[in-house]
Design a protein around this motif. Sequence first.
Motif, short mmCIF file in Angstrom:
data_model
loop_
_atom_site.label_atom_id
_atom_site.label_comp_id
_atom_site.label_asym_id
_atom_site.label_seq_id
_atom_site.Cartn_x
_atom_site.Cartn_y
_atom_site.Cartn_z
N ASP A 25 126.06 82.49 100.69
CA ASP A 25 125.62 81.77 99.49
C ASP A 25 125.89 80.27 99.62
O ASP A 25 125.08 79.44 99.17
CB ASP A 25 126.33 82.31 98.25
N THR A 26 127.01 79.91 100.25
CA THR A 26 127.33 78.50 100.44
C THR A 26 126.30 77.82 101.32
O THR A 26 125.81 76.72 101.01
CB THR A 26 128.74 78.34 101.05
N ARG A 28 123.20 78.77 101.89
CA ARG A 28 121.91 78.70 101.19
C ARG A 28 121.90 77.58 100.15
O ARG A 28 120.89 76.87 99.98
CB ARG A 28 121.59 80.05 100.53
N GLU A 29 123.02 77.39 99.47
CA GLU A 29 123.09 76.32 98.47
C GLU A 29 123.04 74.95 99.15
O GLU A 29 122.39 74.03 98.66
CB GLU A 29 124.38 76.44 97.65
N ALA A 33 120.13 72.08 98.63
CA ALA A 33 120.48 70.75 98.12
C ALA A 33 120.16 69.64 99.11
O ALA A 33 119.78 68.53 98.71
CB ALA A 33 121.96 70.70 97.75
N GLY A 96 132.58 77.71 98.53
CA GLY A 96 131.73 77.31 97.42
C GLY A 96 132.36 76.35 96.44
O GLY A 96 131.75 76.03 95.41
N ASP A 99 130.48 70.91 95.85
CA ASP A 99 129.09 70.87 95.39
C ASP A 99 128.24 70.12 96.41
O ASP A 99 128.39 68.91 96.57
CB ASP A 99 129.01 70.17 94.03
N LYS A 101 125.36 69.04 96.31
CA LYS A 101 124.54 67.97 95.73
C LYS A 101 125.25 66.62 95.82
O LYS A 101 124.61 65.56 95.68
CB LYS A 101 124.21 68.29 94.26
N ARG A 208 133.99 81.26 95.01
CA ARG A 208 133.04 82.33 94.70
C ARG A 208 133.70 83.69 94.78
O ARG A 208 133.33 84.62 94.08
CB ARG A 208 131.87 82.27 95.70
#
Length: 259
Positions: A25-26, A28-29, A33, A96, A99, A101, A208
């Motif tokens: 998940d990390t 993919r995020e 971003a 996770g 961020d 972003k 997470r």
Amino acid sequence: MSSKVPAARAIIVVPAWNEQLNVGDTVREIRAATPDIPVLVVSDGSTDRTADCAREAGALVLELPYNLGVGGAMRAGFRYAVRHGYTAAVQVDADGQHDPKEVPGLLAKLSEADVVIGGRFTQGDETYKVRGPRKWAMVVLSKVLSKVTKAKLTDATSGFKATGGRALPVFAEHYPVEYLGDTVESLVIAVRAGCKVVQVPAHMRPRRGGTPSHRPIKSMIYLFRAGFALLLALIRRYEIPADESLQAKPGPVKEGAVQ
């Protein structure tokens, strides 16, 4: 702020030890971003499916045969970056909490510094709190390292960092692997090599899943070990060249299998 950063310039390095619950998940995020920045997951001697989950999510993967700790994993990541022609590397933890972003903000600041720290203790931000001996250690470390780096640091132990300029090749050869070396000692090494360190605000999120690397019952041990790590860093001598030729040089980037 735009997230477009030339792929031949920057790479995101994710040190991961038994993070199969989080790393997919990390990654993919991060890719969502910052789609133009490749992601390298350094599986630090993991015994679970960390490497497989990272590959399935679209990351490059470097597998270490033994667990070396965050410092050892990041040194491997820095060496990969230098070897493949990148001029900047951003550390993002696999759990996770960082961020992605905010990665472009760290990279943008590299135009005026060699190491950019994402400080978690932003004024007015109550999302991340530390108490007790661990907080005392962080305060003392930040005050001392602020004087060493000649920069205002409130979070010297943050693992959310961008490295470029003179610091990248220095860290590829000399990044410390000892406990807290990746935070405390690395800043001392950067300063001894003539690098500039700055801090920008960042936000910390809950893990997470999985088990945090520092538990409350170990806070007092952390306090003493942090103090010892700082003392050792300040008295240790480093054979690091401090000339202007020590710079990361851009080059062709291989996007295939990790060597």
